[in-house]
Write an enzyme that holds these catalytic residues in place. Structure first.
Site, short mmCIF file in Angstrom:
data_model
loop_
_atom_site.label_atom_id
_atom_site.label_comp_id
_atom_site.label_asym_id
_atom_site.label_seq_id
_atom_site.Cartn_x
_atom_site.Cartn_y
_atom_site.Cartn_z
N LYS A 1 25.29 -15.95 4.23
CA LYS A 1 26.06 -16.96 3.08
C LYS A 1 26.12 -17.38 1.64
O LYS A 1 25.23 -17.16 0.98
CB LYS A 1 26.74 -18.10 4.13
CG LYS A 1 27.46 -19.35 3.27
CD LYS A 1 28.84 -18.89 4.17
CE LYS A 1 29.84 -19.45 4.36
NZ LYS A 1 31.06 -19.22 5.35
N HIS B 1 0.69 -1.30 -0.12
CA HIS B 1 0.35 0.19 0.16
C HIS B 1 1.02 1.35 0.19
O HIS B 1 1.55 1.72 0.91
CB HIS B 1 -0.86 0.05 1.08
CG HIS B 1 -2.00 -1.06 1.33
ND1 HIS B 1 -3.34 -0.40 0.72
CD2 HIS B 1 -2.40 -1.99 1.60
CE1 HIS B 1 -4.31 -2.16 0.82
NE2 HIS B 1 -2.92 -2.68 1.01
#
Length: 243
Positions: free
Chosen positions: A226, A156
């Site tokens: 990672k 929104h």
């Protein structure tokens, strides 16, 4: 061995039934599957296009089924809810499983229909997953979702302080989940996000921006922790990826 071959023929190469199951266990499981198959045949008649077998559990609720297409071996477990009302409908690939309590909601208000959902092959959605289809949602193949995963394809606007929030426009960028993805339990993916191929989203993460391919992300908001192609280090083992 006969059951192994039957399951493998249905599109799961190398599948083996656990040897700890007794003959009576297998009879009960296969009996329940047979009932689900009969329910699935009834639902398939309502679909726009469906390839059998299709398995359906109890209390499955499907609205606008004529907008759904499915490949073989679609499984809808107990209490699954699908509202397929959308511009382009819902398309499931082969060997897709929606576990107990999963909800796919394509349209909230009829003044603005959702775009549609495409799901690839070999996709598993665990218990209680929720997919909101307002902008287009595409889920690739070989995707695993842990329990309670949530995907939202609408946002929104809130830039104007002179208007009520409910009077401001919606934003629908859509969501894309590429192939070979693992999404951990309770993770949330927000509108406008693309999750790159081969990546992992840790349990409980909130993904607000694109995820590069072959990385692990975690946190609120989710950040890369990672690179999967790099050597695994100790920091990898400290993050829960369960689900």
């Amino acid at each position: 061995m006969l059951i192994d071959k039957l399951i493998q023929k249905m599109g799961k190469p190398g599948y083996r039934v656990d040897t700890a199951l007794s003959t009576w266990d297998i009879i009960r499981i296969m009996g329940a599957k047979g009932i689900c198959l009969l329910r699935g045949i009834i639902y398939s008649i309502r679909f726009k296009k469906a390839s059998l077998p299709l398995f359906s559990g109890r209390n499955v609720r499907i609205r606008f089924a004529e907008r759904i297409t499915s490949g073989a071996c679609l499984t809808l477990q107990n209490d699954v809810t699908i509202n397929a009302l959308s511009k382009k409908g819902v398309a499931f690939g082969r060997n897709v499983t929606l576990c107990k309590g999963t909800t796919i909601d394509c349209t909230g208000v009829i003044r603005e229909l959702g775009e549609g959902l495409v799901v690839g092959d070999y996709v598993g959605m665990s218990e209680g997953c929720f997919i909101q289809v307002r902008g287009a949602v595409r889920i690739g193949s070989h995707v695993m979702m842990g329990p309670g995963v949530r995907i939202f394809s609408e946002n929104h606007a809130f830039e104007s302080s002179d208007k009520l929030l409910t009077e401001q426009p919606t934003i629908r960028k859509g969501v894309c989940i590429e192939d070979d993805i693992w999404i951990g339990a309770g993770a949330t993916i927000l509108d406008g996000v693309t999750v790159g191929r081969g990546s992992i989203i840790a349990a409980g993460s909130v993904v607000t921006r694109d995820v590069p391919p072959f990385v692990i992300v975690a946190g609120v908001p989710a950040k890369v922790i990672k690179d999967r192609k790099a050597d695994l280090g100790e920091d990898y083992t400290t993050v829960s990826l369960e689900g």
